[in-house]
Design an enzyme around this catalytic site. Structure first.
Site, PDB file in Angstrom:
ATOM      1  CG  ASP A  36      41.118  43.152  45.397  1.00 57.12           C
ATOM      2  OD1 ASP A  36      41.605  42.166  44.821  1.00 57.12           O
ATOM      3  OD2 ASP A  36      39.921  43.197  45.762  1.00 57.12           O
ATOM      4  CB  SER A 155      39.214  32.984  29.982  1.00 58.50           C
ATOM      5  OG  SER A 155      38.423  31.826  30.184  1.00 58.50           O
ATOM      6  CE1 TYR A 168      35.379  35.485  32.491  1.00 59.19           C
ATOM      7  CE2 TYR A 168      35.434  33.473  31.180  1.00 59.19           C
ATOM      8  CZ  TYR A 168      35.981  34.280  32.167  1.00 59.19           C
ATOM      9  OH  TYR A 168      37.132  33.885  32.816  1.00 59.19           O
ATOM     10  CE  LYS A 172      38.759  37.077  31.708  1.00 54.42           C
ATOM     11  NZ  LYS A 172      39.834  37.752  32.478  1.00 54.42           N
TER      12      LYS A 172
END
Length: 263
Positions: A36, A155, A168, A172
């Protein structure tokens, strides 16, 4: 595959859905390498879990060199702990909405598209690619000779993206599309590939939503009429790890929600 006694790499593991996966894996006796960029949340999570079961490495998945620099420390830690690599969970993701052509007749900036694709798609694929040699050489176990599993995050936008979600949804949708060919590529190594496609879940990505947007999204939900909880996401990831028959599949986790074109 049993989680206990294995090590898992989780990108975006310091917060949101990734953090829920990290907690679940450690609770069940596995080790986790948390990748991260958040240098506050990462160490805080290590403190919560205990340094013996988790290791934090700063990593930007949009930077191939940053991923490469995380591979050797991970391999070294695995040798120290004696818990071989069992899975890769690329959970790092971003959402930056923007109409492909706005009201001023201006196309969405290419930099905005690149930002979303570089993390959600390229970052996912590059993370998996660079850690695969370590996973492919993990000792197999069980009568199936399974070595491990990759659990990717797509998603619901991959299937019914809304206005402003072109980049987006593209990122996805690509993750969903590469699930089966990746599973076929890796079958000879005893490595499975499963993708989870969640709808709106409580996460860092949705935390900044206005009440108006949140309520609008909830109206499109069937049951339950609320955002999903990170623990509900991690429960499915856990099952994907443990159930050897789950392979080459994209699983929608959305409470029957089908998003409308616009709110």
């Amino acid at each position: 595959m049993k989680i206990e006694g294995r090590t898992f790499v989780v990108s975006g593991g310091a917060s949101g859905l990734g953090r829920a996966c990290v907690r679940d894996i450690c609770r069940l006796g596995g080790n986790v390498v948390i990748l991260d960029m958040n240098e506050e949340l990462g160490p805080a999570l290590i403190k919560e879990l205990g340094a013996g079961s988790a290791k934090f490495l700063v990593c930007d998945v949009s930077d191939t060199g940053s991923i490469a620099s995380a591979v050797m420390p991970t391999v070294s830690w695995i040798k120290e702990t004696g818990k071989p690599l069992g899975g890769i969970i690329p959970a790092a993701g971003v959402g930056r909405p923007g109409l492909i052509l706005n009201k001023a007749n201006e196309p969405v900036p290419l930099s905005q598209i690149d930002f979303v694709l570089s993390i959600n798609l390229r970052g996912t694929l590059d993370l998996v690619r660079q850690f695969l040699p370590a996973l492919a050489t993990s000792p197999p176990f069980s009568s199936d000779n399974e070595r491990g599993v990759i659990v990717m995050v797509s998603s619901s936008a991959a299937f019914d993206g809304q206005m402003g979600q072109v980049a987006y949804a593209a990122s996805k949708g690509a993750v969903a599309s590469m699930t089966l060919p990746m599973a076929r590529d890796l079958s000879r190594f005893g490595i499975r590939v499963v993708t989870v496609a969640p709808s709106m879940f409580e996460s860092a990505m949705t935390a900044g939503m206005s009440d108006k947007v949140r309520k609008g999204l909830e109206k499109a939900m069937e049951f339950p009429a609320r955002a999903g909880k990170p623990e509900e996401f991690s429960a499915l990831v856990r099952h994907a790890i443990e159930n050897v028959m789950l392979n080459g599949v994209v699983i929608r986790l959305d409470g029957a929600t089908r998003m409308p074109s616009k709110l």
